[in-house]
Design an enzyme around this catalytic site. Structure first.
Site, PDB file in Angstrom:
ATOM      1  N   SER A   1      32.324  42.351  33.577  1.00 51.26           N
ATOM      2  CA  SER A   1      32.070  41.000  32.977  1.00 51.26           C
ATOM      3  C   SER A   1      32.653  39.708  33.673  1.00 51.26           C
ATOM      4  O   SER A   1      32.447  38.798  33.357  1.00 51.26           O
ATOM      5  CB  SER A   1      32.626  41.065  31.564  1.00 51.26           C
ATOM      6  OG  SER A   1      34.017  40.995  31.649  1.00 51.26           O
TER       7      SER A   1
ATOM      8  N   LYS B   1      39.860  38.214  30.364  1.00 51.91           N
ATOM      9  CA  LYS B   1      38.888  37.081  30.260  1.00 51.91           C
ATOM     10  C   LYS B   1      39.699  35.828  30.525  1.00 51.91           C
ATOM     11  O   LYS B   1      40.923  35.911  30.863  1.00 51.91           O
ATOM     12  CB  LYS B   1      38.417  37.062  28.723  1.00 51.91           C
ATOM     13  CG  LYS B   1      37.744  38.481  28.465  1.00 51.91           C
ATOM     14  CD  LYS B   1      36.249  38.585  28.960  1.00 51.91           C
ATOM     15  CE  LYS B   1      35.489  39.701  28.543  1.00 51.91           C
ATOM     16  NZ  LYS B   1      35.925  40.859  28.956  1.00 51.91           N
TER      17      LYS B   1
END
Length: 233
Positions: free
Chosen positions: A154, A192
């Site tokens: 991701s 993230k």
């Protein structure tokens, strides 16, 4: 002497490496300079390397090291330069001016605390798997660091791939845009990009295949900020 495009690209690479700890992808460079193809980026990269501003590391995809910056981007001025003359056939090596300089010369062993998700969250990290040697200049002398192995894709848009080892500086706070280790509801950890939005925290992927996840601020705890990356081939 750099052209405007060469200077703009060098500034973009430097800014992204200061922010993320890893160089931008060629697609990101192309978009940042509004070029139609990556071949133009290849030509600019080659020109910067030939002029001694960057160095491409052999056998490492997208691995770029900034060697120097021009004065217009904060590099040292050549004004007032004087050659240094050393007398005698075997001058003694210079010693670092302080402990921090000394530490930057040597690799340090960091604990690899397991795997962290660059995808959906996985279980929180809790124990040491092994150790990894990290260049001293990548670390702050007044902070604690640890390493994590990446699992998932991701964050590929930020140059962070499955299997990479990321270097994390312990921290409990972050600025918007920082790439962080986030502990969610005391159970799951993920890597993230961090964004604080009022009473919520958004954890944003760097891959359009993954949606941004938003949590109440009291459900997310920052455990560290990304400061570097190690890639094995």
């Amino acid at each position: 002497m750099l052209t405007k495009k060469q200077r703009d690209l060098l500034h973009f690479i430097h800014t992204r490496m200061q922010r993320d700890g890893v160089p931008p992808s060629f697609d990101e460079m192309k978009d940042a300079l509004d070029l139609r193809s990556k071949s133009g980026i290849h030509r600019l990269i080659t020109a910067l390397e030939e002029r001694g501003f960057i160095r491409r590391l052999a056998h490492r995809a997208r691995a770029i090291e900034i060697v120097k910056l021009p004065e217009s981007l904060g590099g040292p001025s050549s004004a007032g330069f004087e050659p240094r003359v050393i007398e005698g056939p075997h001058p003694a090596p210079e010693r670092p001016a302080n402990t921090r300089d000394l530490e930057s010369l040597y690799a340090r062993e960091l604990p690899v605390m397991g795997k962290i998700a660059a995808g959906v969250p996985i279980e929180a990290i809790s124990h040491v798997h092994h150790h990894v040697a990290v260049p001293g200049q990548m670390l702050s002398s007044n902070a604690h660091h640890y390493a994590l192995e990446i699992k998932g894709d991701s964050m590929t848009g930020a140059g962070i791939n499955d299997g990479d080892v990321v270097i994390i500086r312990e921290a409990s706070t972050a600025d918007n845009g920082d790439i962080v280790v986030a502990l969610i509801e005391q159970e799951e950890a993920t890597l993230k990009r961090f964004h604080h939005q009022g009473r919520s925290i958004a954890l944003e992927a760097a891959n359009p295949a993954y949606e941004t996840r938003v949590y109440p601020a009291d459900k997310v705890k920052v455990q560290g900020r990304l400061v570097g990356l190690i890639r094995s081939y």
